[in-house]
Design a protein around this motif. Structure first.
Motif, PDB file in Angstrom:
ATOM      1  N   THR A 121      -5.121  -5.632  -3.803  1.00  0.00           N
ATOM      2  CA  THR A 121      -5.503  -4.305  -4.285  1.00  0.00           C
ATOM      3  C   THR A 121      -6.443  -3.641  -3.284  1.00  0.00           C
ATOM      4  OG1 THR A 121      -5.206  -4.963  -6.580  1.00  0.00           O
ATOM      5  CG2 THR A 121      -6.576  -3.024  -6.176  1.00  0.00           C
TER       6      THR A 121
ATOM      7  N   ASP B 128       1.171  -6.073   9.184  1.00  0.00           N
ATOM      8  CA  ASP B 128       0.946  -6.523   7.816  1.00  0.00           C
ATOM      9  C   ASP B 128       0.520  -7.984   7.800  1.00  0.00           C
ATOM     10  OD1 ASP B 128       1.047  -5.915   4.962  1.00  0.00           O
ATOM     11  OD2 ASP B 128       2.729  -7.310   4.891  1.00  0.00           O
TER      12      ASP B 128
ATOM     13  N   ASP C  47       2.978   4.503  -1.698  1.00  0.00           N
ATOM     14  CA  ASP C  47       2.901   5.348  -2.894  1.00  0.00           C
ATOM     15  C   ASP C  47       4.317   5.621  -3.386  1.00  0.00           C
ATOM     16  OD1 ASP C  47       3.917   7.616  -1.487  1.00  0.00           O
ATOM     17  OD2 ASP C  47       1.891   8.190  -0.909  1.00  0.00           O
TER      18      ASP C  47
ATOM     19  N   ARG D  46      -4.365  -2.507  -0.370  1.00  0.00           N
ATOM     20  CA  ARG D  46      -3.599  -1.299  -0.694  1.00  0.00           C
ATOM     21  C   ARG D  46      -4.489  -0.067  -0.615  1.00  0.00           C
ATOM     22  NH1 ARG D  46      -3.468   1.630  -5.128  1.00  0.00           N
ATOM     23  NH2 ARG D  46      -4.514   0.049  -6.345  1.00  0.00           N
ATOM     24  N   LEU D  47      -5.692  -0.144  -1.183  1.00  0.00           N
ATOM     25  CA  LEU D  47      -6.606   0.991  -1.160  1.00  0.00           C
ATOM     26  C   LEU D  47      -7.062   1.313   0.260  1.00  0.00           C
ATOM     27  CD1 LEU D  47      -8.677   0.186  -4.363  1.00  0.00           C
ATOM     28  CD2 LEU D  47      -6.890   1.930  -4.085  1.00  0.00           C
TER      29      LEU D  47
ATOM     30  N   GLY E 218       0.800  -1.219   0.000  1.00  0.00           N
ATOM     31  CA  GLY E 218       0.000   0.000   0.000  1.00  0.00           C
ATOM     32  C   GLY E 218       0.832   1.267   0.000  1.00  0.00           C
TER      33      GLY E 218
ATOM     34  N   ARG F 170      -5.329   0.787   3.016  1.00  0.00           N
ATOM     35  CA  ARG F 170      -4.196   1.425   3.706  1.00  0.00           C
ATOM     36  C   ARG F 170      -4.029   2.875   3.261  1.00  0.00           C
ATOM     37  NH1 ARG F 170      -0.204  -3.613   3.136  1.00  0.00           N
ATOM     38  NH2 ARG F 170      -0.910  -4.762   4.953  1.00  0.00           N
ATOM     39  N   LYS F 171      -4.222   3.116   1.981  1.00  0.00           N
ATOM     40  CA  LYS F 171      -4.109   4.484   1.484  1.00  0.00           C
ATOM     41  C   LYS F 171      -5.180   5.366   2.118  1.00  0.00           C
ATOM     42  CE  LYS F 171      -3.571   7.048  -2.784  1.00  0.00           C
ATOM     43  NZ  LYS F 171      -3.480   6.971  -4.236  1.00  0.00           N
TER      44      LYS F 171
END
Length: 113
Positions: free
Chosen positions: A95, A79, A24, A98-99, A22, A101-102
């Motif tokens: 996915t 994690d 960037d 990741r979203l 996650g 966590r963002k």
């Protein structure tokens, strides 16, 4: 849109790790270009740590990020617990992770725990 000339490359494996974790692009770039610490880790590689992540990169020029790791035991544990609680590690699940966590970072904290 701003474009940057990046003096390193990222392996396919490291890219998959960044997505799964996650992260960037700014976090990865900062760890590579502005690390808080740098330590050798074997033949032609080094650990470059900044914040919550450590990148493992080649020492050749231009360097290549080989993989990305969490910098702390707590981050590793969180994690592993998150992935285990979801019960799967397929691409769609990673996915979604990741979203999530963002979104947590944007809202200043951890949600759903």
């Amino acid at each position: 849109m701003t474009t940057y000339e990046i003096p390193f490359s990222v392996s396919h494996h490291a890219m998959k790790r960044a997505v799964a974790m996650g992260l960037d692009g700014d976090e990865v770039r900062d760890a590579m270009l502005r690390p808080r610490s740098v330590q050798p880790c074997g033949a032609g590689k080094e650990y470059r740590q900044r914040g919550k992540i450590t990148v493992v990169a080649t020492t050749e020029v231009p360097a290549t990020i080989v993989t990305i790791l969490w910098s702390t035991a707590a981050a590793w544990r969180d994690d592993a617990e998150t992935v285990r609680s979801r019960g799967d590690t397929d691409h769609r699940s990673m996915t979604r992770l990741r979203l999530a966590r963002k979104a947590q970072r944007q809202h200043g904290g951890r949600r759903g725990r």
